[in-house]
Design a protein around this motif. Structure first.
Motif, PDB file in Angstrom:
ATOM      1  N   ALA A  17      43.444  28.252  37.530  1.00  0.00           N
ATOM      2  CA  ALA A  17      44.872  28.269  37.135  1.00  0.00           C
ATOM      3  C   ALA A  17      44.967  29.877  36.517  1.00  0.00           C
ATOM      4  O   ALA A  17      46.187  30.395  36.769  1.00  0.00           O
ATOM      5  CB  ALA A  17      45.114  27.079  35.901  1.00  0.00           C
ATOM      6  N   MET A  18      43.727  30.081  36.296  1.00  0.00           N
ATOM      7  CA  MET A  18      43.854  31.753  35.945  1.00  0.00           C
ATOM      8  C   MET A  18      43.557  32.942  36.718  1.00  0.00           C
ATOM      9  O   MET A  18      43.333  33.917  35.968  1.00  0.00           O
ATOM     10  CB  MET A  18      43.224  31.552  34.383  1.00  0.00           C
ATOM     11  CG  MET A  18      43.175  30.671  32.876  1.00  0.00           C
ATOM     12  SD  MET A  18      42.703  31.384  32.160  1.00  0.00           S
ATOM     13  CE  MET A  18      41.064  29.598  32.049  1.00  0.00           C
ATOM     14  N   GLY A  23      42.347  40.767  35.530  1.00  0.00           N
ATOM     15  CA  GLY A  23      41.819  41.612  34.648  1.00  0.00           C
ATOM     16  C   GLY A  23      41.156  39.727  34.200  1.00  0.00           C
ATOM     17  O   GLY A  23      39.491  40.095  33.556  1.00  0.00           O
ATOM     18  N   MET A  24      41.064  39.039  34.334  1.00  0.00           N
ATOM     19  CA  MET A  24      40.478  37.915  33.660  1.00  0.00           C
ATOM     20  C   MET A  24      39.654  37.364  33.700  1.00  0.00           C
ATOM     21  O   MET A  24      38.233  37.109  33.040  1.00  0.00           O
ATOM     22  CB  MET A  24      41.608  36.163  33.571  1.00  0.00           C
ATOM     23  CG  MET A  24      41.115  34.908  33.035  1.00  0.00           C
ATOM     24  SD  MET A  24      40.100  34.062  33.333  1.00  0.00           S
ATOM     25  CE  MET A  24      40.169  33.564  34.947  1.00  0.00           C
ATOM     26  N   LEU A  25      38.535  36.748  35.063  1.00  0.00           N
ATOM     27  CA  LEU A  25      37.278  37.177  35.438  1.00  0.00           C
ATOM     28  C   LEU A  25      37.021  38.307  35.303  1.00  0.00           C
ATOM     29  O   LEU A  25      35.612  38.107  34.396  1.00  0.00           O
ATOM     30  CB  LEU A  25      37.654  36.520  37.165  1.00  0.00           C
ATOM     31  CG  LEU A  25      37.800  35.578  37.541  1.00  0.00           C
ATOM     32  CD1 LEU A  25      38.055  34.987  38.653  1.00  0.00           C
ATOM     33  CD2 LEU A  25      37.566  34.111  36.937  1.00  0.00           C
ATOM     34  N   ASN A  26      36.815  39.405  35.195  1.00  0.00           N
ATOM     35  CA  ASN A  26      36.372  40.565  35.218  1.00  0.00           C
ATOM     36  C   ASN A  26      35.696  40.319  33.512  1.00  0.00           C
ATOM     37  O   ASN A  26      34.857  40.256  32.843  1.00  0.00           O
ATOM     38  CB  ASN A  26      36.485  41.505  35.133  1.00  0.00           C
ATOM     39  CG  ASN A  26      36.367  43.212  34.547  1.00  0.00           C
ATOM     40  OD1 ASN A  26      36.061  43.390  33.562  1.00  0.00           O
ATOM     41  ND2 ASN A  26      35.765  43.479  35.828  1.00  0.00           N
ATOM     42  N   ALA A  27      37.029  40.326  32.495  1.00  0.00           N
ATOM     43  CA  ALA A  27      37.214  39.924  31.230  1.00  0.00           C
ATOM     44  C   ALA A  27      35.719  38.952  31.058  1.00  0.00           C
ATOM     45  O   ALA A  27      35.051  38.808  29.586  1.00  0.00           O
ATOM     46  CB  ALA A  27      38.345  40.326  30.619  1.00  0.00           C
ATOM     47  N   ARG A  28      35.788  37.944  31.371  1.00  0.00           N
ATOM     48  CA  ARG A  28      35.494  36.940  31.436  1.00  0.00           C
ATOM     49  C   ARG A  28      33.712  37.249  31.435  1.00  0.00           C
ATOM     50  O   ARG A  28      32.983  36.299  30.741  1.00  0.00           O
ATOM     51  CB  ARG A  28      35.424  35.599  31.819  1.00  0.00           C
ATOM     52  CG  ARG A  28      35.008  33.826  31.829  1.00  0.00           C
ATOM     53  CD  ARG A  28      36.551  33.166  32.213  1.00  0.00           C
ATOM     54  NE  ARG A  28      35.980  32.507  30.450  1.00  0.00           N
ATOM     55  CZ  ARG A  28      37.279  31.688  30.634  1.00  0.00           C
ATOM     56  NH1 ARG A  28      37.104  30.585  31.693  1.00  0.00           N
ATOM     57  NH2 ARG A  28      38.617  31.861  29.772  1.00  0.00           N
ATOM     58  N   TYR A  29      33.916  37.530  32.756  1.00  0.00           N
ATOM     59  CA  TYR A  29      32.260  37.785  33.471  1.00  0.00           C
ATOM     60  C   TYR A  29      31.010  39.238  33.252  1.00  0.00           C
ATOM     61  O   TYR A  29      29.967  38.850  33.967  1.00  0.00           O
ATOM     62  CB  TYR A  29      31.985  37.521  34.913  1.00  0.00           C
ATOM     63  CG  TYR A  29      32.175  35.172  34.793  1.00  0.00           C
ATOM     64  CD1 TYR A  29      31.461  34.912  34.614  1.00  0.00           C
ATOM     65  CD2 TYR A  29      33.421  34.805  35.229  1.00  0.00           C
ATOM     66  CE1 TYR A  29      31.823  32.767  33.841  1.00  0.00           C
ATOM     67  CE2 TYR A  29      33.720  32.900  35.518  1.00  0.00           C
ATOM     68  CZ  TYR A  29      32.780  32.604  35.264  1.00  0.00           C
ATOM     69  OH  TYR A  29      32.983  31.347  34.669  1.00  0.00           O
ATOM     70  N   THR A  37      36.013  44.628  39.632  1.00  0.00           N
ATOM     71  CA  THR A  37      38.220  45.059  38.861  1.00  0.00           C
ATOM     72  C   THR A  37      38.396  44.236  38.325  1.00  0.00           C
ATOM     73  O   THR A  37      39.019  44.581  37.017  1.00  0.00           O
ATOM     74  CB  THR A  37      38.310  46.189  39.299  1.00  0.00           C
ATOM     75  OG1 THR A  37      39.407  46.249  40.368  1.00  0.00           O
ATOM     76  CG2 THR A  37      37.598  47.345  40.533  1.00  0.00           C
ATOM     77  N   GLY A  38      38.713  43.242  38.973  1.00  0.00           N
ATOM     78  CA  GLY A  38      39.663  42.189  38.126  1.00  0.00           C
ATOM     79  C   GLY A  38      40.847  42.090  38.659  1.00  0.00           C
ATOM     80  O   GLY A  38      41.946  41.600  38.112  1.00  0.00           O
ATOM     81  N   LEU A  41      42.436  39.975  42.982  1.00  0.00           N
ATOM     82  CA  LEU A  41      43.276  38.505  42.838  1.00  0.00           C
ATOM     83  C   LEU A  41      45.009  38.388  42.270  1.00  0.00           C
ATOM     84  O   LEU A  41      45.721  38.176  43.168  1.00  0.00           O
ATOM     85  CB  LEU A  41      42.609  38.089  42.347  1.00  0.00           C
ATOM     86  CG  LEU A  41      41.182  36.831  42.422  1.00  0.00           C
ATOM     87  CD1 LEU A  41      40.098  35.254  42.129  1.00  0.00           C
ATOM     88  CD2 LEU A  41      41.667  35.744  44.507  1.00  0.00           C
ATOM     89  N   ALA A  42      44.769  39.615  41.569  1.00  0.00           N
ATOM     90  CA  ALA A  42      46.025  39.668  41.358  1.00  0.00           C
ATOM     91  C   ALA A  42      46.760  40.626  41.940  1.00  0.00           C
ATOM     92  O   ALA A  42      48.501  40.296  42.246  1.00  0.00           O
ATOM     93  CB  ALA A  42      45.986  40.728  39.897  1.00  0.00           C
ATOM     94  N   LEU A  43      46.498  40.925  42.579  1.00  0.00           N
ATOM     95  CA  LEU A  43      47.450  42.514  44.708  1.00  0.00           C
ATOM     96  C   LEU A  43      48.079  41.002  45.121  1.00  0.00           C
ATOM     97  O   LEU A  43      49.038  40.763  45.883  1.00  0.00           O
ATOM     98  CB  LEU A  43      46.336  43.070  44.296  1.00  0.00           C
ATOM     99  CG  LEU A  43      46.124  44.762  43.540  1.00  0.00           C
ATOM    100  CD1 LEU A  43      45.525  46.230  43.780  1.00  0.00           C
ATOM    101  CD2 LEU A  43      47.419  45.247  42.967  1.00  0.00           C
ATOM    102  N   ALA A  44      46.238  39.791  45.167  1.00  0.00           N
ATOM    103  CA  ALA A  44      46.647  39.577  46.616  1.00  0.00           C
ATOM    104  C   ALA A  44      47.874  38.568  46.027  1.00  0.00           C
ATOM    105  O   ALA A  44      48.832  37.903  46.887  1.00  0.00           O
ATOM    106  CB  ALA A  44      45.352  38.808  46.195  1.00  0.00           C
ATOM    107  N   HIS A  45      47.857  38.175  44.739  1.00  0.00           N
ATOM    108  CA  HIS A  45      48.995  37.167  44.306  1.00  0.00           C
ATOM    109  C   HIS A  45      50.588  37.607  44.033  1.00  0.00           C
ATOM    110  O   HIS A  45      51.407  37.005  44.808  1.00  0.00           O
ATOM    111  CB  HIS A  45      48.674  36.786  42.758  1.00  0.00           C
ATOM    112  CG  HIS A  45      49.725  35.754  42.691  1.00  0.00           C
ATOM    113  ND1 HIS A  45      50.987  35.987  41.563  1.00  0.00           N
ATOM    114  CD2 HIS A  45      49.808  34.104  42.323  1.00  0.00           C
ATOM    115  CE1 HIS A  45      51.817  35.141  41.502  1.00  0.00           C
ATOM    116  NE2 HIS A  45      51.220  33.746  41.876  1.00  0.00           N
TER     117      HIS A  45
END
Length: 74
Positions: A17-18, A23-29, A37-38, A41-45
């Protein structure tokens, strides 16, 4: 419909869902496994939704994550 499967370790169920938050996945992993860079996926969305389509993330049957784009045909 367009489906792309990532060959990586996938995501935890609550992360799908997130996945498109910048940057969410980058920050988490970062620091525990290789991540980008995270921003991808945000750009694709952003691009997909501006075209009037939808994009979803979920588990792939073969393992990893799958991303599905649905483009309206009407």
């Amino acid at each position: 419909m367009l489906r792309v499967r990532g060959g990586g370790p996938g995501l935890a169920p609550e992360e799908y869902a997130m996945a498109f938050e910048r940057g969410m996945l980058n920050a988490r992993y970062s620091g525990s496994r290789p991540v980008g860079t995270g921003i991808g996926l945000a750009l694709a969305h952003g691009l997909v939704t501006r075209m009037g389509a939808t994009i979803e993330a979920g588990p792939a049957a073969e393992g990893g994550a799958a991303f599905t784009v649905r483009i309206p045909t009407g």
